[in-house]
Design a protein around this motif. Structure first.
Motif, PDB file in Angstrom:
ATOM      1  N   ARG A  37       0.909  -1.068  -0.007  1.00 37.14           N
ATOM      2  CA  ARG A  37       0.093  -0.144  -0.478  1.00 37.14           C
ATOM      3  C   ARG A  37       0.768   1.359  -0.277  1.00 37.14           C
ATOM      4  O   ARG A  37       0.238   1.830  -0.287  1.00 37.14           O
ATOM      5  N   ALA A  38       2.099   1.423   0.396  1.00 36.25           N
ATOM      6  CA  ALA A  38       3.041   2.276   0.831  1.00 36.25           C
ATOM      7  C   ALA A  38       3.420   2.688  -0.786  1.00 36.25           C
ATOM      8  O   ALA A  38       3.666   3.868  -0.730  1.00 36.25           O
ATOM      9  N   SER A  39       3.623   1.889  -1.410  1.00 35.68           N
ATOM     10  CA  SER A  39       4.677   1.663  -2.334  1.00 35.68           C
ATOM     11  C   SER A  39       3.770   2.162  -3.524  1.00 35.68           C
ATOM     12  O   SER A  39       3.873   2.946  -4.628  1.00 35.68           O
ATOM     13  N   ALA A  40       2.102   1.668  -3.432  1.00 38.68           N
ATOM     14  CA  ALA A  40       1.363   2.072  -4.437  1.00 38.68           C
ATOM     15  C   ALA A  40       0.165   3.696  -4.144  1.00 38.68           C
ATOM     16  O   ALA A  40       0.217   4.134  -5.196  1.00 38.68           O
ATOM     17  N   ASP A  41       0.651   3.675  -3.054  1.00 36.51           N
ATOM     18  CA  ASP A  41      -0.077   4.884  -2.858  1.00 36.51           C
ATOM     19  C   ASP A  41       0.889   6.105  -2.842  1.00 36.51           C
ATOM     20  O   ASP A  41       0.539   7.602  -2.288  1.00 36.51           O
ATOM     21  N   GLY A  42       2.291   5.845  -3.409  1.00 36.81           N
ATOM     22  CA  GLY A  42       3.378   7.710  -2.864  1.00 36.81           C
ATOM     23  C   GLY A  42       3.483   7.702  -1.763  1.00 36.81           C
ATOM     24  O   GLY A  42       3.969   8.867  -1.473  1.00 36.81           O
ATOM     25  N   TRP A  43       3.976   6.549  -0.233  1.00 35.75           N
ATOM     26  CA  TRP A  43       3.958   7.265   0.514  1.00 35.75           C
ATOM     27  C   TRP A  43       5.127   8.187   0.492  1.00 35.75           C
ATOM     28  O   TRP A  43       6.317   7.063  -0.551  1.00 35.75           O
ATOM     29  N   ASP A  44       5.754   8.916   1.464  1.00 34.88           N
ATOM     30  CA  ASP A  44       6.857   8.962   1.348  1.00 34.88           C
ATOM     31  C   ASP A  44       7.591   9.476   2.345  1.00 34.88           C
ATOM     32  O   ASP A  44       6.471  10.010   3.138  1.00 34.88           O
ATOM     33  N   ILE A  45       8.944   8.129   3.285  1.00 32.37           N
ATOM     34  CA  ILE A  45       8.875   8.026   4.522  1.00 32.37           C
ATOM     35  C   ILE A  45      10.867   8.562   4.111  1.00 32.37           C
ATOM     36  O   ILE A  45      10.653   8.410   3.635  1.00 32.37           O
ATOM     37  N   ALA A  46      11.120   9.693   5.253  1.00 33.51           N
ATOM     38  CA  ALA A  46      11.817  10.141   5.260  1.00 33.51           C
ATOM     39  C   ALA A  46      12.360  10.097   7.241  1.00 33.51           C
ATOM     40  O   ALA A  46      11.663  10.240   7.805  1.00 33.51           O
ATOM     41  N   LEU A  47      13.977   9.789   7.433  1.00 36.93           N
ATOM     42  CA  LEU A  47      14.725   9.991   8.546  1.00 36.93           C
ATOM     43  C   LEU A  47      14.539  12.216   8.246  1.00 36.93           C
ATOM     44  O   LEU A  47      14.801  12.764   7.760  1.00 36.93           O
ATOM     45  N   GLY A  48      13.527  12.579   9.858  1.00 40.21           N
ATOM     46  CA  GLY A  48      13.016  13.933  10.493  1.00 40.21           C
ATOM     47  C   GLY A  48      15.000  14.637  11.022  1.00 40.21           C
ATOM     48  O   GLY A  48      14.718  15.363  10.725  1.00 40.21           O
ATOM     49  N   ARG A  49      14.931  13.489  11.835  1.00 37.81           N
ATOM     50  CA  ARG A  49      15.946  13.428  12.671  1.00 37.81           C
ATOM     51  C   ARG A  49      16.489  12.672  12.927  1.00 37.81           C
ATOM     52  O   ARG A  49      15.698  11.636  13.334  1.00 37.81           O
ATOM     53  N   VAL A  50      18.494  12.727  13.441  1.00 38.08           N
ATOM     54  CA  VAL A  50      18.632  11.477  13.823  1.00 38.08           C
ATOM     55  C   VAL A  50      19.953  12.516  14.857  1.00 38.08           C
ATOM     56  O   VAL A  50      20.854  13.460  14.121  1.00 38.08           O
ATOM     57  N   ALA A  68      -3.211  13.003   2.286  1.00 41.56           N
ATOM     58  CA  ALA A  68      -3.325  14.658   3.510  1.00 41.56           C
ATOM     59  C   ALA A  68      -2.742  14.012   4.623  1.00 41.56           C
ATOM     60  O   ALA A  68      -3.322  14.757   5.994  1.00 41.56           O
ATOM     61  N   HIS A  69      -2.703  12.232   4.538  1.00 45.39           N
ATOM     62  CA  HIS A  69      -2.107  12.383   6.327  1.00 45.39           C
ATOM     63  C   HIS A  69      -0.602  12.418   6.889  1.00 45.39           C
ATOM     64  O   HIS A  69       0.329  11.944   5.430  1.00 45.39           O
ATOM     65  N   ARG A  70      -0.608  12.667   7.865  1.00 42.20           N
ATOM     66  CA  ARG A  70       1.207  12.980   7.996  1.00 42.20           C
ATOM     67  C   ARG A  70       1.213  12.031   9.843  1.00 42.20           C
ATOM     68  O   ARG A  70       0.179  12.169  10.278  1.00 42.20           O
ATOM     69  N   TRP A  71       1.819  11.254   9.975  1.00 45.75           N
ATOM     70  CA  TRP A  71       2.527  10.650  11.043  1.00 45.75           C
ATOM     71  C   TRP A  71       3.901  11.183  11.044  1.00 45.75           C
ATOM     72  O   TRP A  71       4.881  11.054   9.540  1.00 45.75           O
ATOM     73  N   SER A  72       4.132  10.951  13.139  1.00 49.98           N
ATOM     74  CA  SER A  72       5.374  11.032  13.072  1.00 49.98           C
ATOM     75  C   SER A  72       6.153   9.341  13.601  1.00 49.98           C
ATOM     76  O   SER A  72       5.528   9.431  14.706  1.00 49.98           O
ATOM     77  N   PHE A  73       7.321   8.988  13.847  1.00 50.32           N
ATOM     78  CA  PHE A  73       8.504   7.665  14.390  1.00 50.32           C
ATOM     79  C   PHE A  73       8.534   8.332  15.431  1.00 50.32           C
ATOM     80  O   PHE A  73      10.014   8.662  14.010  1.00 50.32           O
ATOM     81  N   VAL A  74       8.588   8.427  16.457  1.00 56.82           N
ATOM     82  CA  VAL A  74       9.762   8.830  17.652  1.00 56.82           C
ATOM     83  C   VAL A  74      10.758   7.230  18.050  1.00 56.82           C
ATOM     84  O   VAL A  74       9.709   7.204  19.334  1.00 56.82           O
ATOM     85  N   ALA A  75      11.750   7.536  18.504  1.00 59.87           N
ATOM     86  CA  ALA A  75      12.127   6.625  19.033  1.00 59.87           C
ATOM     87  C   ALA A  75      13.560   6.936  19.903  1.00 59.87           C
ATOM     88  O   ALA A  75      14.185   7.960  19.033  1.00 59.87           O
ATOM     89  N   PHE A  76      13.883   6.839  20.464  1.00 63.04           N
ATOM     90  CA  PHE A  76      14.571   7.174  22.005  1.00 63.04           C
ATOM     91  C   PHE A  76      15.300   5.476  22.229  1.00 63.04           C
ATOM     92  O   PHE A  76      14.732   4.730  22.509  1.00 63.04           O
ATOM     93  N   LEU A 548      10.780   3.040  -1.343  1.00 63.69           N
ATOM     94  CA  LEU A 548       9.754   3.486  -1.500  1.00 63.69           C
ATOM     95  C   LEU A 548      10.171   4.595  -2.393  1.00 63.69           C
ATOM     96  O   LEU A 548       9.907   4.898  -3.640  1.00 63.69           O
ATOM     97  N   ALA A 549      11.134   5.843  -2.316  1.00 65.05           N
ATOM     98  CA  ALA A 549      11.886   6.891  -2.879  1.00 65.05           C
ATOM     99  C   ALA A 549      12.735   6.637  -4.086  1.00 65.05           C
ATOM    100  O   ALA A 549      11.955   7.183  -5.276  1.00 65.05           O
ATOM    101  N   ARG A 550      13.308   5.363  -4.131  1.00 65.89           N
ATOM    102  CA  ARG A 550      13.484   4.933  -5.607  1.00 65.89           C
ATOM    103  C   ARG A 550      12.557   4.511  -6.366  1.00 65.89           C
ATOM    104  O   ARG A 550      13.769   4.161  -7.668  1.00 65.89           O
ATOM    105  N   GLY A 551      11.884   3.939  -6.111  1.00 64.30           N
ATOM    106  CA  GLY A 551      10.836   2.763  -6.728  1.00 64.30           C
ATOM    107  C   GLY A 551      11.370   1.694  -7.256  1.00 64.30           C
ATOM    108  O   GLY A 551      10.647   0.945  -7.931  1.00 64.30           O
ATOM    109  N   THR A 552      12.019   0.790  -6.011  1.00 65.24           N
ATOM    110  CA  THR A 552      12.356  -0.807  -6.010  1.00 65.24           C
ATOM    111  C   THR A 552      11.634  -1.255  -5.268  1.00 65.24           C
ATOM    112  O   THR A 552      12.271  -2.292  -4.537  1.00 65.24           O
ATOM    113  N   ALA A 553      10.339  -0.505  -4.159  1.00 67.54           N
ATOM    114  CA  ALA A 553       9.822  -1.401  -3.598  1.00 67.54           C
ATOM    115  C   ALA A 553       9.341  -2.413  -3.869  1.00 67.54           C
ATOM    116  O   ALA A 553       7.915  -2.489  -3.604  1.00 67.54           O
ATOM    117  N   ASP A 554       9.763  -3.411  -4.193  1.00 71.42           N
ATOM    118  CA  ASP A 554       9.544  -4.769  -4.778  1.00 71.42           C
ATOM    119  C   ASP A 554       8.232  -5.147  -4.187  1.00 71.42           C
ATOM    120  O   ASP A 554       8.564  -5.444  -2.593  1.00 71.42           O
TER     121      ASP A 554
END
Length: 572
Positions: A37-50, A68-76, A548-554
């Motif tokens: 689903r992420a691949s088909a719908d063009g989800w954009d997932i990237a590192l926002g903070r390291v 239209a949806h945005r989420w943040s995955f925050v890891a400690f 996902l960004a490279r289009g190789t999420a087979d």
């Protein structure tokens, strides 16, 4: 697709623990579904903070944009002593704790989340937070991979056992627990309206975090350390150790069990009903996947994952099935007989071998149902309700029991072995346990998972009752049967709602039910540690977020083989 025209396997076969023992992940398992689903719908997932130090301690934030949806995955992330790494709920500390949060987060949000997320069960969430999770570094593999990368080398392919992972998750909390967001807020068109999608997204990002941590630690030791390349960059999964706690869930949620079984059985019924021509792409695809499965299993060696078959032995049992496909491809026959339905015959032959071989073949065949992805995904939503239809008559309920619960004849509750065990939650470990009835303490607070015994007792009581009496009147004099009555009435139209098992019996094997659940999630590499718990991996071989960004999420990563010594020579 009209499910009514499909010839489904019988519930009396499908829901027996012996058949569940062969369950494997399919293309419709939750892990495959979320990446597709992420691949088909063009989800954009990237590192926002390291913000990590040389030991991998600090904060990481993944930004997820899904339309239209945005989420943040925050890891400690921190490091804890090996002795403090526990799989159990009662653990007090973890290497990683994380939250999936609606919207973006800034530094103030991160600091607000930190004291609650890192405490897990002792914390309190807010209405923006959807998932809480936690994980530990693998005591067997994490440091070894760091060492190899720091020396400029890829991992040693011989160092990994049945369950290769860098991080091992120990819980995913959601849906109101500790104040987390209630899933009822999600509209039907919301990505998280599909059950378990938020959990799977969180698990995928935890797995991605494991890759980030080992490479960060390696580079801190040696600035020109290697990065995971080639097949290694996708090989590791997210580890998980699963125990008895999963079993009461499917017993207490029969509507969910029915949905999960249909997720598996409907695509299988659809594919075995199809014709295929010798030399066709589908025939070549099945042959390729059987070879891949055999390679994957053979690499697991002769180690016996009791009560299951060793990988090498299971691979050998697949060989005659591969020969059948070759025969069909060359001659249009199987076992010397012409057929237009090779997949039905292949599945039938596999089922005659054993449940594990059948499970492998079913997973291979279901790969041909790409056209059913959206339809199957819609099967997961179900309604759960419990009310007594008080105006129904005793005779109606009794007829329903005789029709839908004829399998109860397998269990004689005058035999003490059929009621040898009971289930309860440990006060010390806060987890389900089994104990000996009449011997161990805790029986007065046992879990109500004795479906077979309860409905057998109800049947006997109804048989001696006036047939025209209303159920409401019957329950006034027999209130202890209320739960069984509600259950029977609620699932009367569901074919796959009841395990054909007695969980109290001395010979009941919890692992088989757990294996079904884990396969539905998309887990593999089953590695039992006892009759009650096992290690597994999730997303092993799956695409990474940069795919996902490279289009190789087979979507072709089932039965991922172990990389070889030269698998890291390709460029990243």
């Amino acid at each position: 697709m009209d499910a009514r025209v499909l010839e489904l396997r019988s519930p009396d076969t499908v829901l027996r623990p012996e058949d569940l023992a062969g369950a494997r992940a399919t293309r419709h398992s939750f892990a495959r579904s979320v990446i597709r689903r992420a691949s088909a719908d063009g989800w954009d997932i990237a590192l926002g903070r390291v913000d990590l130090d040389g030991e991998g301690r600090g904060v990481v934030v993944f930004d997820v944009l899904a339309g239209a949806h945005r989420w943040s995955f925050v890891a400690f992330s921190k490091t804890i002593a090996d002795a403090d790494r526990e799989d159990r709920v009662v653990a007090a500390s973890w290497d990683v704790t994380a939250a999936l949060v609606e919207g973006g987060v800034d530094d103030e949000d991160v600091e607000r989340l930190r004291p609650q997320v890192t405490r897990q069960e002792q914390g309190r969430a807010d209405e923006r937070t959807i998932i809480w999770t936690r994980a530990n570094r693998s005591g067997r593999f994490f440091d070894q991979v760091v060492d190899r990368l720091a020396r400029g080398q890829q991992p040693d392919p011989h160092m990994f056992g049945l369950s290769p992972y860098l991080l091992r998750s120990t819980a995913f909390y959601s849906n109101g627990k500790f104040g987390l967001a209630d899933f009822e807020r999600f509209a039907d068109d919301h990505p998280f309206a599909v059950p378990y999608r938020a959990h799977m997204l969180s698990a995928w990002l935890l797995r991605e975090l494991g890759y980030l941590l080992v490479e960060t630690c390696a580079i801190a030791r040696t600035p020109d350390a290697a990065r995971l390349t080639g097949k290694w960059r996708r090989y590791f999964g997210l580890g998980n150790a699963t125990g008895l706690g999963m079993v009461p869930y499917v017993v207490n949620h029969p509507e969910v069990l029915d949905a999960w079984m249909r997720l598996r059985e409907l695509p299988l019924a659809a594919v075995v009903a199809r014709t295929a021509e010798p030399g066709s792409p589908d025939v070549r695809r099945v042959r390729e996947l059987l070879d891949r499965a055999a390679t994957f299993l053979h690499e697991q060696g002769l180690e016996q994952p009791t009560p299951y078959t060793s990988g090498a032995e299971l691979a050998a049992r697949l060989s005659p099935l591969t020969q059948l496909v070759d025969e069909y491809d060359e001659h249009g026959t199987m076992r010397g007989q012409p057929t237009n339905y090779p997949w039905r015959l292949l599945h039938d032959v596999a089922a005659q071998v054993d449940a594990e071989v059948r499970g492998v073949v079913a997973s291979v065949l279901i790969e041909l149902t790409e056209d059913l992805d959206s339809w199957v995904e819609g099967l997961l939503r179900c309604r759960e309700s419990r009310t007594v239809r008080a105006r129904a008559r005793v005779r109606d309920l009794l007829e329903l029991i005789y029709e839908r619960y004829d399998w109860l004849a397998d269990f004689d509750f005058t035999d003490p072995q059929q009621s040898e065990k009971f289930w309860f939650s440990s006060a010390n470990n806060e987890e389900p346990r089994r104990a000996l009835a009449g011997v161990d303490p805790g029986e007065r607070v046992q879990h109500a998972i004795d479906v077979a015994r309860a409905i057998s007792a109800l049947r006997e009581e109804l048989a001696g009752t006036e047939p025209t009496m209303s159920i409401g009147e019957f329950l006034l004099g027999n209130p202890r049967h209320r739960g069984a009555v509600m259950r029977i009435q609620a699932v009367a139209e569901l074919d796959y709602a009841e395990l054909r098992a007695n969980l109290l019996a001395s010979d009941f094997m919890p692992l088989h039910v757990q294996r079904l659940q884990l396969a539905v999630y998309g887990m593999d590499n089953f590695n039992p540690q006892s009759t009650d718990w096992l290690r597994v991996t999730l997303f092993s071989g799956a695409p990474r977020i940069d795919d996902l960004a490279r289009g190789t999420a087979d979507d072709d990563w089932c039965f991922t083989p172990r990389p070889t010594a030269d698998s890291g020579r390709t460029t990243r």
